[in-house]
Design a protein around this motif. Structure first.
Motif, PDB file in Angstrom:
ATOM      1  N   ALA A 314       1.527  45.717  91.012  1.00  0.00           N
ATOM      2  CA  ALA A 314       0.752  46.721  91.754  1.00  0.00           C
ATOM      3  C   ALA A 314       0.532  47.983  90.932  1.00  0.00           C
ATOM      4  CB  ALA A 314       1.467  47.079  93.061  1.00  0.00           C
ATOM      5  N   ASN A 315       1.242  48.120  89.840  1.00  0.00           N
ATOM      6  CA  ASN A 315       1.134  49.315  89.010  1.00  0.00           C
ATOM      7  C   ASN A 315       0.160  49.105  87.852  1.00  0.00           C
ATOM      8  OD1 ASN A 315       3.043  50.655  90.587  1.00  0.00           O
ATOM      9  ND2 ASN A 315       4.757  50.067  89.228  1.00  0.00           N
ATOM     10  N   THR A 316      -0.306  50.184  87.338  1.00  0.00           N
ATOM     11  CA  THR A 316      -1.118  50.184  86.117  1.00  0.00           C
ATOM     12  C   THR A 316      -0.303  50.882  85.040  1.00  0.00           C
ATOM     13  OG1 THR A 316      -3.183  50.269  87.377  1.00  0.00           O
ATOM     14  CG2 THR A 316      -3.255  50.972  85.059  1.00  0.00           C
ATOM     15  N   TYR A 317      -0.164  50.218  83.902  1.00  0.00           N
ATOM     16  CA  TYR A 317       0.713  50.729  82.848  1.00  0.00           C
ATOM     17  C   TYR A 317      -0.126  51.242  81.687  1.00  0.00           C
ATOM     18  CZ  TYR A 317       4.470  48.390  85.364  1.00  0.00           C
ATOM     19  OH  TYR A 317       5.369  48.014  86.340  1.00  0.00           O
ATOM     20  N   THR A 318       0.272  52.337  81.153  1.00  0.00           N
ATOM     21  CA  THR A 318      -0.370  52.921  79.966  1.00  0.00           C
ATOM     22  C   THR A 318       0.704  53.462  79.041  1.00  0.00           C
ATOM     23  OG1 THR A 318      -0.546  55.098  81.044  1.00  0.00           O
ATOM     24  CG2 THR A 318      -2.447  53.587  81.275  1.00  0.00           C
ATOM     25  N   ASN A 319       0.245  53.813  77.803  1.00  0.00           N
ATOM     26  CA  ASN A 319       1.157  54.399  76.802  1.00  0.00           C
ATOM     27  C   ASN A 319       2.382  53.517  76.582  1.00  0.00           C
ATOM     28  OD1 ASN A 319       1.808  56.360  74.908  1.00  0.00           O
ATOM     29  ND2 ASN A 319       3.025  57.563  76.377  1.00  0.00           N
ATOM     30  N   GLN A 320       2.126  52.213  76.412  1.00  0.00           N
ATOM     31  CA  GLN A 320       3.223  51.267  76.205  1.00  0.00           C
ATOM     32  C   GLN A 320       3.671  51.326  74.749  1.00  0.00           C
ATOM     33  OE1 GLN A 320       0.713  48.017  77.615  1.00  0.00           O
ATOM     34  NE2 GLN A 320       2.236  47.575  79.230  1.00  0.00           N
ATOM     35  N   LYS A 321       4.986  51.350  74.560  1.00  0.00           N
ATOM     36  CA  LYS A 321       5.481  51.342  73.180  1.00  0.00           C
ATOM     37  C   LYS A 321       6.933  50.913  73.124  1.00  0.00           C
ATOM     38  CE  LYS A 321       7.040  56.149  72.862  1.00  0.00           C
ATOM     39  NZ  LYS A 321       6.959  57.406  72.085  1.00  0.00           N
ATOM     40  N   TRP A 322       7.247  50.436  71.903  1.00  0.00           N
ATOM     41  CA  TRP A 322       8.620  50.053  71.607  1.00  0.00           C
ATOM     42  C   TRP A 322       9.231  51.122  70.696  1.00  0.00           C
ATOM     43  CZ3 TRP A 322      11.270  46.002  73.630  1.00  0.00           C
ATOM     44  CH2 TRP A 322      10.531  44.981  74.260  1.00  0.00           C
ATOM     45  N   THR A 323      10.508  51.330  70.888  1.00  0.00           N
ATOM     46  CA  THR A 323      11.248  52.248  70.026  1.00  0.00           C
ATOM     47  C   THR A 323      12.467  51.510  69.464  1.00  0.00           C
ATOM     48  OG1 THR A 323      10.562  54.173  71.334  1.00  0.00           O
ATOM     49  CG2 THR A 323      12.490  54.446  69.896  1.00  0.00           C
ATOM     50  N   LEU A 324      12.630  51.568  68.137  1.00  0.00           N
ATOM     51  CA  LEU A 324      13.790  50.923  67.506  1.00  0.00           C
ATOM     52  C   LEU A 324      14.964  51.876  67.550  1.00  0.00           C
ATOM     53  CD1 LEU A 324      14.874  48.451  65.959  1.00  0.00           C
ATOM     54  CD2 LEU A 324      14.215  49.636  63.838  1.00  0.00           C
ATOM     55  N   ASP A 325      15.930  51.494  68.276  1.00  0.00           N
ATOM     56  CA  ASP A 325      17.116  52.330  68.392  1.00  0.00           C
ATOM     57  C   ASP A 325      18.087  52.077  67.229  1.00  0.00           C
ATOM     58  OD1 ASP A 325      16.170  53.343  70.885  1.00  0.00           O
ATOM     59  OD2 ASP A 325      16.957  51.535  71.880  1.00  0.00           O
ATOM     60  N   THR A 326      18.288  50.809  66.910  1.00  0.00           N
ATOM     61  CA  THR A 326      19.192  50.449  65.807  1.00  0.00           C
ATOM     62  C   THR A 326      18.567  49.271  65.049  1.00  0.00           C
ATOM     63  OG1 THR A 326      21.112  51.070  67.156  1.00  0.00           O
ATOM     64  CG2 THR A 326      21.530  49.744  65.182  1.00  0.00           C
ATOM     65  N   ARG A 327      18.534  49.422  63.743  1.00  0.00           N
ATOM     66  CA  ARG A 327      17.975  48.332  62.916  1.00  0.00           C
ATOM     67  C   ARG A 327      19.032  47.238  62.745  1.00  0.00           C
ATOM     68  NH1 ARG A 327      13.554  47.954  59.933  1.00  0.00           N
ATOM     69  NH2 ARG A 327      13.126  50.206  60.177  1.00  0.00           N
ATOM     70  N   PRO A 328      18.619  45.964  62.836  1.00  0.00           N
ATOM     71  CA  PRO A 328      19.598  44.880  62.646  1.00  0.00           C
ATOM     72  C   PRO A 328      20.068  44.809  61.187  1.00  0.00           C
ATOM     73  CG  PRO A 328      17.387  43.973  62.808  1.00  0.00           C
ATOM     74  CD  PRO A 328      17.271  45.441  63.126  1.00  0.00           C
ATOM     75  N   THR A 329      21.280  44.342  61.024  1.00  0.00           N
ATOM     76  CA  THR A 329      21.839  44.117  59.684  1.00  0.00           C
ATOM     77  C   THR A 329      21.742  42.628  59.373  1.00  0.00           C
ATOM     78  OG1 THR A 329      23.387  45.959  59.976  1.00  0.00           O
ATOM     79  CG2 THR A 329      23.863  44.369  58.224  1.00  0.00           C
ATOM     80  N   VAL A 330      21.209  42.318  58.205  1.00  0.00           N
ATOM     81  CA  VAL A 330      21.000  40.894  57.861  1.00  0.00           C
ATOM     82  C   VAL A 330      21.669  40.549  56.531  1.00  0.00           C
ATOM     83  CG1 VAL A 330      18.829  40.759  59.125  1.00  0.00           C
ATOM     84  CG2 VAL A 330      18.814  41.382  56.691  1.00  0.00           C
ATOM     85  N   GLN A 331      21.854  39.257  56.363  1.00  0.00           N
ATOM     86  CA  GLN A 331      22.393  38.720  55.119  1.00  0.00           C
ATOM     87  C   GLN A 331      21.484  37.594  54.654  1.00  0.00           C
ATOM     88  OE1 GLN A 331      26.564  37.645  55.168  1.00  0.00           O
ATOM     89  NE2 GLN A 331      26.203  35.991  53.674  1.00  0.00           N
ATOM     90  N   VAL A 332      21.129  37.621  53.384  1.00  0.00           N
ATOM     91  CA  VAL A 332      20.258  36.582  52.826  1.00  0.00           C
ATOM     92  C   VAL A 332      21.140  35.561  52.117  1.00  0.00           C
ATOM     93  CG1 VAL A 332      18.303  36.075  51.344  1.00  0.00           C
ATOM     94  CG2 VAL A 332      18.438  38.290  52.515  1.00  0.00           C
ATOM     95  N   ASP A 333      21.060  34.308  52.571  1.00  0.00           N
ATOM     96  CA  ASP A 333      21.891  33.246  52.011  1.00  0.00           C
ATOM     97  C   ASP A 333      21.053  32.325  51.119  1.00  0.00           C
ATOM     98  OD1 ASP A 333      24.259  34.119  53.382  1.00  0.00           O
ATOM     99  OD2 ASP A 333      23.416  33.263  55.230  1.00  0.00           O
ATOM    100  N   GLY A 334      21.622  31.159  50.836  1.00  0.00           N
ATOM    101  CA  GLY A 334      20.976  30.233  49.917  1.00  0.00           C
ATOM    102  C   GLY A 334      19.776  29.518  50.511  1.00  0.00           C
ATOM    103  N   TRP A 335      19.147  28.738  49.636  1.00  0.00           N
ATOM    104  CA  TRP A 335      17.935  28.030  50.031  1.00  0.00           C
ATOM    105  C   TRP A 335      18.265  26.840  50.912  1.00  0.00           C
ATOM    106  CZ3 TRP A 335      12.750  28.689  49.624  1.00  0.00           C
ATOM    107  CH2 TRP A 335      11.946  27.578  49.914  1.00  0.00           C
ATOM    108  N   LEU A 336      17.545  26.725  52.011  1.00  0.00           N
ATOM    109  CA  LEU A 336      17.585  25.544  52.863  1.00  0.00           C
ATOM    110  C   LEU A 336      16.202  24.905  52.824  1.00  0.00           C
ATOM    111  CD1 LEU A 336      19.681  26.879  55.890  1.00  0.00           C
ATOM    112  CD2 LEU A 336      20.451  25.536  53.920  1.00  0.00           C
ATOM    113  N   THR A 337      15.972  23.961  53.698  1.00  0.00           N
ATOM    114  CA  THR A 337      14.706  23.235  53.663  1.00  0.00           C
ATOM    115  C   THR A 337      13.507  24.154  53.849  1.00  0.00           C
ATOM    116  OG1 THR A 337      15.797  21.284  54.570  1.00  0.00           O
ATOM    117  CG2 THR A 337      13.404  21.341  54.679  1.00  0.00           C
ATOM    118  N   LYS A 338      13.646  25.141  54.722  1.00  0.00           N
ATOM    119  CA  LYS A 338      12.516  26.012  55.047  1.00  0.00           C
ATOM    120  C   LYS A 338      12.452  27.277  54.201  1.00  0.00           C
ATOM    121  CE  LYS A 338      12.226  24.495  59.870  1.00  0.00           C
ATOM    122  NZ  LYS A 338      12.259  24.935  61.300  1.00  0.00           N
TER     123      LYS A 338
END
Length: 401
Positions: A314-338
């Motif tokens: 029933a509502n109309t939405y405007t000014n939609q946005k995402w905010t990144l609060d915390t960036r994820p921490t990742v680790q790059v491992d070895g080669w797999l099939t993909k």
């Protein structure tokens, strides 16, 4: 005086009376020619035959002149020499037309590193993709053919099989060559043609991005979509290296091809590892993916691992946005099939906000915090950096939405 009978033709007193009677020769001698008349030589006059000589009336044997005798001897010698020369020529011709001579010519050129000549001897026509079948490539190979020994020859009709022991890296490697008779020379000696032998191959698999550049014996080529490449190769040991530029590399390897035949080298498998620059680029690619998702104005950004829900229709939405609060921490491992596997060591978080207008009035709608999962794969690199693909669908592993 006592009367004596007078010889015929003599005066009774035994003195010439001025008239000489001619003594007639014996008719038997009239048929005998003189030696000079029949030989052309000037022999001494015939001596008078002694009375009672039985050979007096026998014809003389004709003696051969020296020139005639020399000619006969020379002619006989020439016939003998021609016969010997014929036998020697046939023996030489048979040897030079033996089927193994074609194999020897091929292996002599190969041992000398004359690849172009060797391939021509065997009727092999390399294509553009046969980067190892060149003088330059073979010159860099080690463990090449350095000698050989013909082990045996078998003939069956118009086909001949030649068994050979190749000397390669100090060991004996058996090989078999087949030849076909394609005619004769001078209608006598068979003419043989070497059937193109089946070459060995360098079989290489790179556990890395498809169509990776590789160098084999200094020759550059690329793997196919599955990361493999097969190159025809002559007997030898070839250096193999992955050319991943500044992004990735692999431990150098060698591929050894023994002799000839359908069996290639033992497949060489090389795993591509990221360099420091590659790891940095992979992390940057993950960050760029996260930033792209955060930049979306959709409640469920396409290709991202998080989403928001609970809108009031029933509502109309405007000014939609995402905010990144915390960036994820990742680790790059070895080669797999993909690709190179990227795992999320710790989730990031994001918040979705939007202004709304509806039956209840106006306000701000909020969703979150929502987990940001950045697991996926780095599938390859370009001049601009790495390519990251998320392995998580929209919100499939999120909590707190």
């Amino acid at each position: 005086m006592t009367d004596q009978p007078t010889a015929p033709g003599q005066p009774e007193d035994g003195q010439p009376d001025g008239h000489v009677d001619t003594v007639k020769p014996d008719p038997a001698w009239a048929a005998v020619p003189r030696v000079a008349d029949i030989s052309g030589t000037h022999d001494a006059p015939l001596a008078a035959a002694a009375p009672g000589d039985q050979n007096a009336h026998a014809p003389r044997r004709r003696r051969l002149r020296r020139g005639q005798l020399v000619g006969i001897i020379a002619g006989s010698t020439a016939v003998v020499l021609l016969a010997v020369a014929g036998l020697v020529g046939y023996s030489v011709g048979s040897t030079s037309h033996a089927p193994e001579r074609q194999v020897e010519a091929f292996l002599d050129d190969l041992s000398a590193g004359h690849v172009d000549d060797a391939l021509a001897d065997a009727g092999i026509r390399p294509t553009k993709s046969d980067v190892l079948l060149t003088d330059a490539a073979y010159a860099t190979a080690s463990g090449r053919v350095t000698g050989y020994r013909i082990a045996g020859v078998e003939r069956s009709g118009d086909t001949a099989t030649v068994g050979v022991y190749l000397t390669q890296s100090g060991r004996r490697v058996p090989a078999t060559f087949t030849l076909e008779q394609v005619g004769t020379d001078w209608g006598v000696f068979p003419r043989w043609e070497l059937r193109a032998p089946t070459l060995g191959a360098v079989d290489l698999v790179v556990k890395g991005p498809p169509r990776t550049a590789v160098e084999v014996a200094g020759q550059r080529t690329r793997t196919d979509s599955s990361g493999a490449v097969t190159l025809q190769a002559l007997p030898g040991t070839y250096d193999v290296a992955v050319d991943g530029g500044k992004w990735f590399s692999a431990k150098a390897a060698t591929a050894r091809v023994l002799g000839f035949g359908v069996t290639g080298s033992s497949p060489v498998s090389m795993t591509a590892s990221l360099t420091a620059a590659g790891t940095q680029a992979a992390t940057a690619a993950v960050d760029a993916w996260v930033d792209g998702c955060i930049a979306s104005t959709e409640t469920a950004p396409s290709g991202c691992s998080f989403y928001a829900y609970g809108e009031n229709p029933a509502n109309t939405y405007t000014n939609q946005k995402w905010t990144l609060d915390t960036r994820p921490t990742v680790q790059v491992d070895g080669w797999l099939t993909k690709g190179w596997m990227v795992t999320t060591s710790s989730f990031g978080s994001a918040t979705f906000t939007a202004a709304f207008t509806g039956p209840a009035g106006t306000g701000t709608a909020t969703a979150g915090p929502i987990n940001v999962n950045a697991s996926g794969y780095v599938t390859g690199f370009s001049d601009t950096g790495a390519t990251f693909v998320s392995a998580i669908g929209n919100g499939s592993s999120d909590t707190g939405s």
